[in-house]
Design a protein around this motif. Structure first.
Motif, PDB file in Angstrom:
ATOM      1  N   GLN A  79       0.826  -1.200   0.000  1.00 30.19           N
ATOM      2  CA  GLN A  79       0.000   0.000   0.000  1.00 30.19           C
ATOM      3  C   GLN A  79       0.867   1.259   0.000  1.00 30.19           C
ATOM      4  OE1 GLN A  79      -2.691   0.244   3.306  1.00 30.19           O
ATOM      5  NE2 GLN A  79      -4.090   1.564   2.198  1.00 30.19           N
ATOM      6  N   ALA A  98      -6.241   4.284  -0.408  1.00 26.01           N
ATOM      7  CA  ALA A  98      -7.247   3.636   0.429  1.00 26.01           C
ATOM      8  C   ALA A  98      -7.018   2.129   0.447  1.00 26.01           C
ATOM      9  CB  ALA A  98      -8.645   3.944  -0.100  1.00 26.01           C
ATOM     10  N   ASP A  99      -7.355   1.500   1.583  1.00 24.93           N
ATOM     11  CA  ASP A  99      -7.210   0.045   1.713  1.00 24.93           C
ATOM     12  C   ASP A  99      -7.913  -0.678   0.567  1.00 24.93           C
ATOM     13  OD1 ASP A  99      -5.873   0.513   4.072  1.00 24.93           O
ATOM     14  OD2 ASP A  99      -7.516  -0.120   5.374  1.00 24.93           O
ATOM     15  N   GLU A 100      -9.131  -0.281   0.278  1.00 22.64           N
ATOM     16  CA  GLU A 100      -9.914  -0.949  -0.762  1.00 22.64           C
ATOM     17  C   GLU A 100      -9.243  -0.834  -2.127  1.00 22.64           C
ATOM     18  OE1 GLU A 100     -12.268  -3.311  -2.705  1.00 22.64           O
ATOM     19  OE2 GLU A 100     -12.245  -3.148  -0.535  1.00 22.64           O
ATOM     20  N   GLN A 101      -8.603   0.280  -2.379  1.00 23.07           N
ATOM     21  CA  GLN A 101      -7.920   0.474  -3.659  1.00 23.07           C
ATOM     22  C   GLN A 101      -6.739  -0.500  -3.787  1.00 23.07           C
ATOM     23  OE1 GLN A 101      -6.480   4.464  -4.215  1.00 23.07           O
ATOM     24  NE2 GLN A 101      -6.446   4.280  -6.432  1.00 23.07           N
ATOM     25  N   THR A 102      -5.967  -0.654  -2.722  1.00 24.83           N
ATOM     26  CA  THR A 102      -4.841  -1.596  -2.726  1.00 24.83           C
ATOM     27  C   THR A 102      -5.353  -3.016  -2.915  1.00 24.83           C
ATOM     28  OG1 THR A 102      -3.620  -0.138  -1.240  1.00 24.83           O
ATOM     29  CG2 THR A 102      -2.836  -2.408  -1.424  1.00 24.83           C
ATOM     30  N   CYS A 103      -6.416  -3.372  -2.216  1.00 24.61           N
ATOM     31  CA  CYS A 103      -6.999  -4.710  -2.357  1.00 24.61           C
ATOM     32  C   CYS A 103      -7.524  -4.942  -3.769  1.00 24.61           C
ATOM     33  CB  CYS A 103      -8.124  -4.913  -1.342  1.00 24.61           C
ATOM     34  SG  CYS A 103      -7.524  -5.031   0.359  1.00 24.61           S
ATOM     35  N   ALA A 104      -8.107  -3.931  -4.361  1.00 28.74           N
ATOM     36  CA  ALA A 104      -8.609  -4.058  -5.732  1.00 28.74           C
ATOM     37  C   ALA A 104      -7.458  -4.332  -6.703  1.00 28.74           C
ATOM     38  CB  ALA A 104      -9.371  -2.798  -6.144  1.00 28.74           C
ATOM     39  N   ARG A 128      -6.487  -8.011  -6.196  1.00 29.35           N
ATOM     40  CA  ARG A 128      -7.468  -8.923  -6.797  1.00 29.35           C
ATOM     41  C   ARG A 128      -7.331  -8.960  -8.313  1.00 29.35           C
ATOM     42  NH1 ARG A 128     -10.664  -6.955  -2.597  1.00 29.35           N
ATOM     43  NH2 ARG A 128     -11.503  -5.295  -3.876  1.00 29.35           N
TER      44      ARG A 128
END
Length: 122
Positions: A97, A102-108, A111
């Motif tokens: 990250q 944002a956390d969700e952006q890194t996770c996206a 994925r």
């Protein structure tokens, strides 16, 4: 004292190598051990991840590659013991990250890259 210990260690390693007492792992046809992870990171989708717009950095052993903030590692572990030799192979994709992301952006990003990489694995 330390120098003598270091010299003895180096001498032992050199001797083992030159006398061919060091074996080499052999990998099955469908093993991750036969793959170079760097080509899987050499795609535009990886370069688009914040901080990953860098050169590929292969490891000396050839089972890990890093491209800035993205890393792909192939490894062997004893848990769970599913392989013929009691080893299981693992593939680990890491997206580090970046500050302000944002956390969700890194996770996206992770994925997306996993979706592209995993079908290329045996």
């Amino acid at each position: 004292m330390r120098r003598a210990v270091a010299e003895a260690a180096v001498s032992g390693v050199v001797s083992a190598i030159t006398e061919r007492r060091v074996g080499r792992l052999s990998f099955a046809e469908n093993s991750l051990g036969r793959l170079d992870p760097c080509p899987l990171l050499d795609i535009p989708e990886v370069a688009a991840v914040p901080g990953a717009d860098r050169e590929l950095e292969p490891s000396v052993h050839g089972h890990r590659c890093r491209r800035g903030t993205v890393s792909l590692t192939f490894d062997r572990t004893g848990l769970p013991a599913t392989g013929e030799d009691g080893q299981a192979e693992t593939a680990e994709l890491t997206v580090y990250q970046q500050e302000g992301e944002a956390d969700e952006q890194t996770c996206a990003h992770a994925r997306t890259l996993a979706t592209l990489s995993w079908p290329e694995l045996p």
